[in-house]
Motif scaffolding. Sequence first.
Motif, PDB file in Angstrom:
ATOM      1  N   PHE A 155      -1.769   5.296   3.698  1.00 44.88           N
ATOM      2  CA  PHE A 155      -1.892   4.485   2.469  1.00 44.88           C
ATOM      3  C   PHE A 155      -0.575   4.403   1.706  1.00 44.88           C
ATOM      4  O   PHE A 155      -0.548   4.070   0.534  1.00 44.88           O
ATOM      5  CB  PHE A 155      -3.009   5.046   1.580  1.00 44.88           C
ATOM      6  CG  PHE A 155      -4.342   5.082   2.280  1.00 44.88           C
ATOM      7  CD1 PHE A 155      -5.088   3.930   2.436  1.00 44.88           C
ATOM      8  CD2 PHE A 155      -4.808   6.261   2.841  1.00 44.88           C
ATOM      9  CE1 PHE A 155      -6.299   3.949   3.122  1.00 44.88           C
ATOM     10  CE2 PHE A 155      -6.018   6.292   3.526  1.00 44.88           C
ATOM     11  CZ  PHE A 155      -6.770   5.134   3.675  1.00 44.88           C
ATOM     12  N   THR A 156       0.530   4.769   2.366  1.00 43.97           N
ATOM     13  CA  THR A 156       1.825   4.745   1.670  1.00 43.97           C
ATOM     14  C   THR A 156       2.277   3.300   1.468  1.00 43.97           C
ATOM     15  O   THR A 156       2.024   2.436   2.302  1.00 43.97           O
ATOM     16  CB  THR A 156       2.889   5.465   2.508  1.00 43.97           C
ATOM     17  OG1 THR A 156       2.899   4.878   3.806  1.00 43.97           O
ATOM     18  CG2 THR A 156       2.609   6.937   2.647  1.00 43.97           C
ATOM     19  N   GLU A 210       5.642   0.741   0.790  1.00 41.49           N
ATOM     20  CA  GLU A 210       7.092   0.713   0.995  1.00 41.49           C
ATOM     21  C   GLU A 210       7.797   0.925  -0.342  1.00 41.49           C
ATOM     22  O   GLU A 210       7.357   0.414  -1.365  1.00 41.49           O
ATOM     23  CB  GLU A 210       7.511  -0.630   1.599  1.00 41.49           C
ATOM     24  CG  GLU A 210       7.139  -0.725   3.054  1.00 41.49           C
ATOM     25  CD  GLU A 210       7.473  -2.085   3.649  1.00 41.49           C
ATOM     26  OE1 GLU A 210       8.390  -2.757   3.150  1.00 41.49           O
ATOM     27  OE2 GLU A 210       6.798  -2.465   4.613  1.00 41.49           O
ATOM     28  N   LYS A 235      -9.289   1.863   5.545  1.00 39.31           N
ATOM     29  CA  LYS A 235      -7.956   1.267   5.469  1.00 39.31           C
ATOM     30  C   LYS A 235      -8.037  -0.231   5.178  1.00 39.31           C
ATOM     31  O   LYS A 235      -7.389  -0.750   4.272  1.00 39.31           O
ATOM     32  CB  LYS A 235      -7.229   1.513   6.798  1.00 39.31           C
ATOM     33  CG  LYS A 235      -5.941   0.768   6.969  1.00 39.31           C
ATOM     34  CD  LYS A 235      -4.881   1.298   6.050  1.00 39.31           C
ATOM     35  CE  LYS A 235      -3.653   0.422   6.079  1.00 39.31           C
ATOM     36  NZ  LYS A 235      -2.547   0.954   5.342  1.00 39.31           N
ATOM     37  N   ASN A 275      -7.024  -2.137   1.440  1.00 38.64           N
ATOM     38  CA  ASN A 275      -6.031  -3.203   1.305  1.00 38.64           C
ATOM     39  C   ASN A 275      -6.677  -4.503   0.855  1.00 38.64           C
ATOM     40  O   ASN A 275      -6.115  -5.242   0.044  1.00 38.64           O
ATOM     41  CB  ASN A 275      -5.279  -3.394   2.625  1.00 38.64           C
ATOM     42  CG  ASN A 275      -4.099  -2.437   2.743  1.00 38.64           C
ATOM     43  OD1 ASN A 275      -3.835  -1.643   1.829  1.00 38.64           O
ATOM     44  ND2 ASN A 275      -3.390  -2.489   3.850  1.00 38.64           N
ATOM     45  N   ARG A 305      -0.802  -7.377 -11.754  1.00 38.23           N
ATOM     46  CA  ARG A 305       0.390  -8.149 -12.117  1.00 38.23           C
ATOM     47  C   ARG A 305       0.280  -9.541 -11.500  1.00 38.23           C
ATOM     48  O   ARG A 305       0.285  -9.696 -10.286  1.00 38.23           O
ATOM     49  CB  ARG A 305       1.664  -7.462 -11.595  1.00 38.23           C
ATOM     50  CG  ARG A 305       2.225  -6.417 -12.549  1.00 38.23           C
ATOM     51  CD  ARG A 305       3.529  -5.842 -12.039  1.00 38.23           C
ATOM     52  NE  ARG A 305       3.337  -4.976 -10.903  1.00 38.23           N
ATOM     53  CZ  ARG A 305       3.798  -5.217  -9.683  1.00 38.23           C
ATOM     54  NH1 ARG A 305       4.491  -6.312  -9.424  1.00 38.23           N
ATOM     55  NH2 ARG A 305       3.571  -4.369  -8.697  1.00 38.23           N
ATOM     56  N   GLY A 358       2.625 -10.361  -0.558  1.00 37.81           N
ATOM     57  CA  GLY A 358       3.214 -10.562   0.767  1.00 37.81           C
ATOM     58  C   GLY A 358       3.320  -9.212   1.447  1.00 37.81           C
ATOM     59  O   GLY A 358       2.574  -8.285   1.131  1.00 37.81           O
ATOM     60  N   CYS A 407       1.413  -5.854   5.295  1.00 37.49           N
ATOM     61  CA  CYS A 407       0.062  -5.280   5.321  1.00 37.49           C
ATOM     62  C   CYS A 407      -1.028  -6.175   4.736  1.00 37.49           C
ATOM     63  O   CYS A 407      -1.987  -6.515   5.431  1.00 37.49           O
ATOM     64  CB  CYS A 407       0.080  -3.945   4.594  1.00 37.49           C
ATOM     65  SG  CYS A 407       1.301  -2.833   5.297  1.00 37.49           S
ATOM     66  N   PHE A 409       9.622  -9.225  -0.142  1.00 36.86           N
ATOM     67  CA  PHE A 409       8.237  -9.431  -0.601  1.00 36.86           C
ATOM     68  C   PHE A 409       7.918  -8.661  -1.869  1.00 36.86           C
ATOM     69  O   PHE A 409       6.945  -8.962  -2.549  1.00 36.86           O
ATOM     70  CB  PHE A 409       7.237  -9.119   0.519  1.00 36.86           C
ATOM     71  CG  PHE A 409       6.897  -7.664   0.706  1.00 36.86           C
ATOM     72  CD1 PHE A 409       7.673  -6.848   1.498  1.00 36.86           C
ATOM     73  CD2 PHE A 409       5.775  -7.113   0.089  1.00 36.86           C
ATOM     74  CE1 PHE A 409       7.351  -5.501   1.677  1.00 36.86           C
ATOM     75  CE2 PHE A 409       5.435  -5.776   0.263  1.00 36.86           C
ATOM     76  CZ  PHE A 409       6.231  -4.963   1.054  1.00 36.86           C
ATOM     77  N   LYS A 410       8.747  -7.659  -2.185  1.00 35.86           N
ATOM     78  CA  LYS A 410       8.653  -6.974  -3.481  1.00 35.86           C
ATOM     79  C   LYS A 410       9.991  -6.288  -3.702  1.00 35.86           C
ATOM     80  O   LYS A 410      10.813  -6.208  -2.768  1.00 35.86           O
ATOM     81  CB  LYS A 410       7.501  -5.970  -3.505  1.00 35.86           C
ATOM     82  CG  LYS A 410       7.667  -4.798  -2.558  1.00 35.86           C
ATOM     83  CD  LYS A 410       6.558  -3.769  -2.747  1.00 35.86           C
ATOM     84  CE  LYS A 410       6.757  -2.574  -1.843  1.00 35.86           C
ATOM     85  NZ  LYS A 410       5.713  -1.563  -1.990  1.00 35.86           N
TER      86      LYS A 410
HETATM   87  C1  UGA Z   1       0.404  -1.821   0.748  1.00 37.62           C
HETATM   88  C2  UGA Z   1      -0.537  -0.808   0.057  1.00 37.62           C
HETATM   89  O1  UGA Z   1      -0.214  -0.726  -1.342  1.00 37.62           O
HETATM   90  C3  UGA Z   1      -0.417   0.580   0.693  1.00 37.62           C
HETATM   91  O2  UGA Z   1      -1.385   1.445   0.104  1.00 37.62           O
HETATM   92  C4  UGA Z   1      -0.704   0.455   2.195  1.00 37.62           C
HETATM   93  O3  UGA Z   1      -0.552   1.709   2.851  1.00 37.62           O
HETATM   94  C5  UGA Z   1       0.280  -0.524   2.808  1.00 37.62           C
HETATM   95  O4  UGA Z   1       0.134  -1.823   2.163  1.00 37.62           O
HETATM   96  C6  UGA Z   1      -0.036  -0.626   4.281  1.00 37.62           C
HETATM   97  O5  UGA Z   1      -1.142  -1.099   4.613  1.00 37.62           O
HETATM   98  O6  UGA Z   1       0.726  -0.106   5.103  1.00 37.62           O
HETATM   99  P1  UGA Z   1       3.003  -2.448   0.548  1.00 37.62           P
HETATM  100  O7  UGA Z   1       2.673  -3.602   1.453  1.00 37.62           O
HETATM  101  O8  UGA Z   1       4.211  -1.625   0.825  1.00 37.62           O
HETATM  102  O9  UGA Z   1       1.752  -1.420   0.506  1.00 37.62           O
HETATM  103  O10 UGA Z   1       3.220  -3.056  -0.901  1.00 37.62           O
HETATM  104  P2  UGA Z   1       2.473  -3.121  -2.313  1.00 37.62           P
HETATM  105  O11 UGA Z   1       3.287  -2.412  -3.300  1.00 37.62           O
HETATM  106  O12 UGA Z   1       1.055  -2.765  -2.213  1.00 37.62           O
HETATM  107  O13 UGA Z   1       2.597  -4.695  -2.630  1.00 37.62           O
HETATM  108  C7  UGA Z   1       2.017  -5.682  -1.785  1.00 37.62           C
HETATM  109  C8  UGA Z   1       2.243  -7.052  -2.355  1.00 37.62           C
HETATM  110  O14 UGA Z   1       1.431  -7.274  -3.495  1.00 37.62           O
HETATM  111  C9  UGA Z   1       3.669  -7.344  -2.818  1.00 37.62           C
HETATM  112  O15 UGA Z   1       4.036  -8.626  -2.399  1.00 37.62           O
HETATM  113  C10 UGA Z   1       3.594  -7.267  -4.328  1.00 37.62           C
HETATM  114  O16 UGA Z   1       4.564  -8.070  -4.962  1.00 37.62           O
HETATM  115  C11 UGA Z   1       2.202  -7.799  -4.568  1.00 37.62           C
HETATM  116  N1  UGA Z   1       1.597  -7.347  -5.845  1.00 37.62           N
HETATM  117  C12 UGA Z   1       1.314  -6.045  -6.036  1.00 37.62           C
HETATM  118  C13 UGA Z   1       1.299  -8.276  -6.828  1.00 37.62           C
HETATM  119  O17 UGA Z   1       1.539  -9.503  -6.679  1.00 37.62           O
HETATM  120  N2  UGA Z   1       0.699  -7.846  -7.994  1.00 37.62           N
HETATM  121  C14 UGA Z   1       0.410  -6.556  -8.198  1.00 37.62           C
HETATM  122  O18 UGA Z   1      -0.142  -6.241  -9.286  1.00 37.62           O
HETATM  123  C15 UGA Z   1       0.728  -5.622  -7.211  1.00 37.62           C
END
Ligand code: UGA
Length: 432
Positions: free
Chosen positions: A154-155, A157, A206, A210, A253, A259, A262, A321-322
């Motif tokens: 669940f980590t 990036e 999982k 997500n 947010r 993006g 995952c 993507f972030k």
């Molecule tokens: C995500 C999950 O948060 C992890 O728990 C999971 O382990 C991981 O996928 C995976 O399946 O391996 P990650 O893809 O690194 O992690 O990124 P997030 O921080 O979750 O952001 C995902 C996307 O959502 C980004 O594009 C971010 O900009 C967007 N986002 C996030 C929003 O648009 N609004 C928010 O409030 C939060």
Amino acid sequence: MVQSKRVAVFGAGYIGLVTGACLAELGHDVTVRDIDSEKIRLLRTVGEVPIYEPGLGDLIAQNKERLTFTLDAAEAVRDAEVVYVCVDTPPTSSGDADLSRVWAVIHAIREANPQDLAVLAVKSTVPVGTGERIRTALDETGLQRIRYAANPEFTAEGTAIHDFMHPDRIVVGTSDEATARLVTELHQGVHGPVEAIDIPSAEMVKLASNALLATKIAFINEIATVCEATGADVQSVAAAVGMDHRLGPHFLRAGLGYGGSCFPKDARALRAMASNSGYPFQLLNAVISVNELQPRRALLRLKNELGTLKRRKIALLGMTFKAGTDDMREAPSTIIASRLLAEGAQVQCWDPLARSAQEAPWNAAARHPSPAEAMTGADAAIVVTEWPQLKDLDWATVRHLMSRPVLFDGRNVLDPQSMRAAGFTYMSIGRP
Ligand code: UGA
């Protein structure tokens, strides 16, 4: 005292490297195996990590006594007590997960027939039922003694090492207590509760986690659209909604959509899984289409402001993507750049970390070393990624570099009043 184990990790991507480095930090002897010779060559040179993940290089260097890297699958599994599968499972054209790399690991185990191997643990995201299929394959080839665990990751990036060491939960899916105990022991030193459940449920946790996070994002983006029509401010709404402990403040947010490697993939995989069993997952369909629409809606608003996008110079501030990663996988910026080019616009972009992308649309976009250079001569700028550098930019000065001071804040990171005071026509998501 941690009972040190010999662990093989297959896959030196984000999940595999973080898993390998963290398990070594916990005291285990870890061999990470990948098929990419350049990756393995870099990893063997201390300090060189093929991906950007804060703290990972240091963690690998600190644990070099207990961490080795190899191209040789047989060598990796030969002495292992536990094998972790962290290879990627990209979607096939039917939307199912491509498990060929997972099967390649099973094949290597079969070939090497390692005598000490007790547990095969899968971290790769796989459809529910994969564990059962692997169990059958092991049994059919005389490897009944190897036990199976689904141990999803669940980590996120950018915060992966902290997330690994301080998880909200460690999900351990097994069919017997002894295996659950062994996987739990492996995590001794990690600060988080263990949730020992059955294998199909662990696989589903999982995907469901997500999908629910993606749903929260899509939901707040829908609220943002209604805010735009009614005069409410999505930032204030999200802050107050999030104060309800039943809802929580996270993943509310509003912006250009989610993006990464995952959420888009896992949402589609869960939808495909549901469809394959004859059930249309309506809510997930809506989440996916809201997310697909989000960057397109933003461009439509910009087009209305500029009259046309044809021959307009548009600066894209951020490509990943972030923020906090170099990862471009399924980044909304790619859709935005492609659409702009399709409308006949010129794209000038900036990103502090994005891996240089050679393929379309990026081969037709000019990349600049600073936001100011990307904005020079532009008819509009779009904040695509919430890079902290953008907050500290001297906006009043860069405005004069632009042909037209139109700013679309696709991540709601800037203050509307200050931007308007700096002379911008400022647009954002869900704010009046
Ligand atoms: C995500 C999950 O948060 C992890 O728990 C999971 O382990 C991981 O996928 C995976 O399946 O391996 P990650 O893809 O690194 O992690 O990124 P997030 O921080 O979750 O952001 C995902 C996307 O959502 C980004 O594009 C971010 O900009 C967007 N986002 C996030 C929003 O648009 N609004 C928010 O409030 C939060």
